[in-house]
Design a protein around this motif. Structure first.
Motif, mmCIF file in Angstrom:
data_model
loop_
_atom_site.group_PDB
_atom_site.id
_atom_site.type_symbol
_atom_site.label_atom_id
_atom_site.label_comp_id
_atom_site.label_asym_id
_atom_site.label_seq_id
_atom_site.Cartn_x
_atom_site.Cartn_y
_atom_site.Cartn_z
ATOM 1 N N ASP A 27 44.676 34.142 39.259
ATOM 2 C CA ASP A 27 43.345 34.126 39.862
ATOM 3 C C ASP A 27 42.803 35.544 40.028
ATOM 4 O O ASP A 27 41.621 35.809 39.786
ATOM 5 C CB ASP A 27 43.407 33.412 41.206
ATOM 6 N N ASN A 28 43.666 36.460 40.428
ATOM 7 C CA ASN A 28 43.265 37.853 40.602
ATOM 8 C C ASN A 28 42.810 38.467 39.280
ATOM 9 O O ASN A 28 41.801 39.187 39.217
ATOM 10 C CB ASN A 28 44.429 38.651 41.182
ATOM 11 N N LEU A 29 43.537 38.166 38.205
ATOM 12 C CA LEU A 29 43.157 38.664 36.888
ATOM 13 C C LEU A 29 41.803 38.110 36.460
ATOM 14 O O LEU A 29 40.946 38.839 35.941
ATOM 15 C CB LEU A 29 44.215 38.264 35.854
ATOM 16 N N ASN A 30 41.605 36.816 36.677
ATOM 17 C CA ASN A 30 40.361 36.177 36.256
ATOM 18 C C ASN A 30 39.155 36.757 36.999
ATOM 19 O O ASN A 30 38.112 37.033 36.402
ATOM 20 C CB ASN A 30 40.461 34.673 36.496
ATOM 21 N N VAL A 31 39.304 36.928 38.310
ATOM 22 C CA VAL A 31 38.203 37.479 39.114
ATOM 23 C C VAL A 31 37.917 38.925 38.711
ATOM 24 O O VAL A 31 36.748 39.336 38.592
ATOM 25 C CB VAL A 31 38.542 37.383 40.610
ATOM 26 N N THR A 32 38.970 39.704 38.480
ATOM 27 C CA THR A 32 38.785 41.106 38.107
ATOM 28 C C THR A 32 38.057 41.234 36.777
ATOM 29 O O THR A 32 37.127 42.030 36.623
ATOM 30 C CB THR A 32 40.140 41.826 38.030
ATOM 31 N N LEU A 33 38.463 40.443 35.792
ATOM 32 C CA LEU A 33 37.812 40.495 34.485
ATOM 33 C C LEU A 33 36.379 39.984 34.550
ATOM 34 O O LEU A 33 35.471 40.541 33.915
ATOM 35 C CB LEU A 33 38.618 39.673 33.469
ATOM 36 N N GLY A 34 36.167 38.919 35.319
ATOM 37 C CA GLY A 34 34.821 38.363 35.410
ATOM 38 C C GLY A 34 33.853 39.270 36.136
ATOM 39 O O GLY A 34 32.695 39.419 35.723
ATOM 40 N N LEU A 35 34.328 39.890 37.220
ATOM 41 C CA LEU A 35 33.450 40.713 38.044
ATOM 42 C C LEU A 35 33.346 42.144 37.496
ATOM 43 O O LEU A 35 32.261 42.609 37.118
ATOM 44 C CB LEU A 35 33.957 40.740 39.485
#
Length: 314
Positions: free
Chosen positions: A48-56
């Motif tokens: 989840d942390n990876l997904n949020v970081t890449l998206g944001l």
């Protein structure tokens, strides 16, 4: 066509890197879905942390920076962002993003990769600080040049007062959209400072003294939301040929948007103080965070009402 290609070439590094990050975020999200489906039904924190970081930080922030480079020179009397500086900053930005991504991906297996993540976050923050500070400086300088141009073009030769009628006309049509955009870059500055704090925490392995989520909300609620609102209320009327619902709605957007960000981010930054107050502090934290959601909903409704007449003519 040549002018369009030249304009796109200026921001190609940010747009290109942003869409690469979007593809990576999609792959990570697919892995999260498969992991949840085959496991306990919950997404692991690392994924989840990876997904949020890449998206944001990988997609939304670079796209906003690219839009700022292209649009603010047209709508806020802003000088062109220096092309050489733009390409250099984009290179450093995505190097920082790559370091952060690699560190966050395998930190559970190799804890020493936290150092890489920390360095990447600090590099990202430095680029954001430079970009935000440069935009704010150019906006201030552009405002001075605009007032000088109004004084020269709209005032009698023997008068040194700018044309208040021209300024009032702009405000009446579009409202304080410049304040919306300027406030978004102030939130970006705060988000960059928080990102530096996050990087130092990972780099030196110290106990977190500020929530990692505070930076994310600062970028999402403070920078992205307010920036897109400010740009949209200026651009859409030009595309559709129809006016906004009224300049008063744009003023409301400014106050509601900043209130939403402040109510969400402020309690997170003051959490150690609120926790020290015991149950009263925890209750106050819950109330303020809940209010941020309510005010944010009103902000979205206000944005819809503001743009609706212009959207109907699109």
């Amino acid at each position: 066509l040549a002018a369009t290609r030249k304009a796109l070439k200026r921001v190609l590094p940010f747009f290109g890197g942003a869409f690469v990050a979007l593809v990576l975020a999609s792959v990570v999200n697919l892995g999260n879905v498969l992991q949840a489906a085959l496991g306990t039904g919950l997404v692991q924190g690392q994924g989840d942390n990876l997904n949020v970081t890449l998206g944001l930080l990988g997609f939304l922030v670079p796209v906003a920076l690219a839009i700022g480079v292209q649009s603010l020179s047209l709508y806020v009397s802003l000088e062109r962002f220096p092309p050489q500086l733009l390409w250099s900053l984009s290179a450093f930005y995505f190097i920082g993003l790559a370091l952060t991504f690699i560190g966050l991906s395998w930190t559970s297996a190799f804890p020493w990769l936290n150092i890489m993540s920390g360095l990447g976050m600090i590099l990202l923050a430095i680029v954001l600080l430079i970009c935000s500070a440069t935009f704010l400086h150019l906006m201030r300088q552009g405002g001075r040049l605009s007032r000088h141009r109004m004084r020269r073009e709209h005032s009698p030769p023997d008068s040194m007062q700018p044309s208040q009628a021209v300024i009032a006309s702009e405000l009446k049509i579009y409202g304080p959209f410049v304040l919306l955009i300027a406030s978004s870059y102030l939130w970006a500055l705060l988000g960059a400072l928080l990102l530096i704090c996050n990087g130092l925490i990972l780099l030196f392995g110290i106990s977190p003294f500020v929530s990692f989520d505070a930076m994310r909300y600062c970028m999402a609620y403070g920078f992205i939301a307010l920036f897109l609102a400010g740009v949209s209320v200026r651009m859409l009327p030009g595309f559709s040929g129809r006016a906004l619902a009224g300049s008063a709605w744009v003023s409301a957007l400014f106050w509601l948007g900043n209130a939403t960000a402040l109510l969400r981010i402020g309690p997170m930054l003051l959490l150690p103080v609120l926790v020290a107050w015991g149950d009263v502090g925890v209750t106050l934290y819950t109330i303020l965070v809940s209010l941020s959601g309510l005010v944010g909903l009103v902000f979205l409704i206000c944005l819809t009402v503001t743009l609706w007449p212009a959207l109907q003519g699109a």
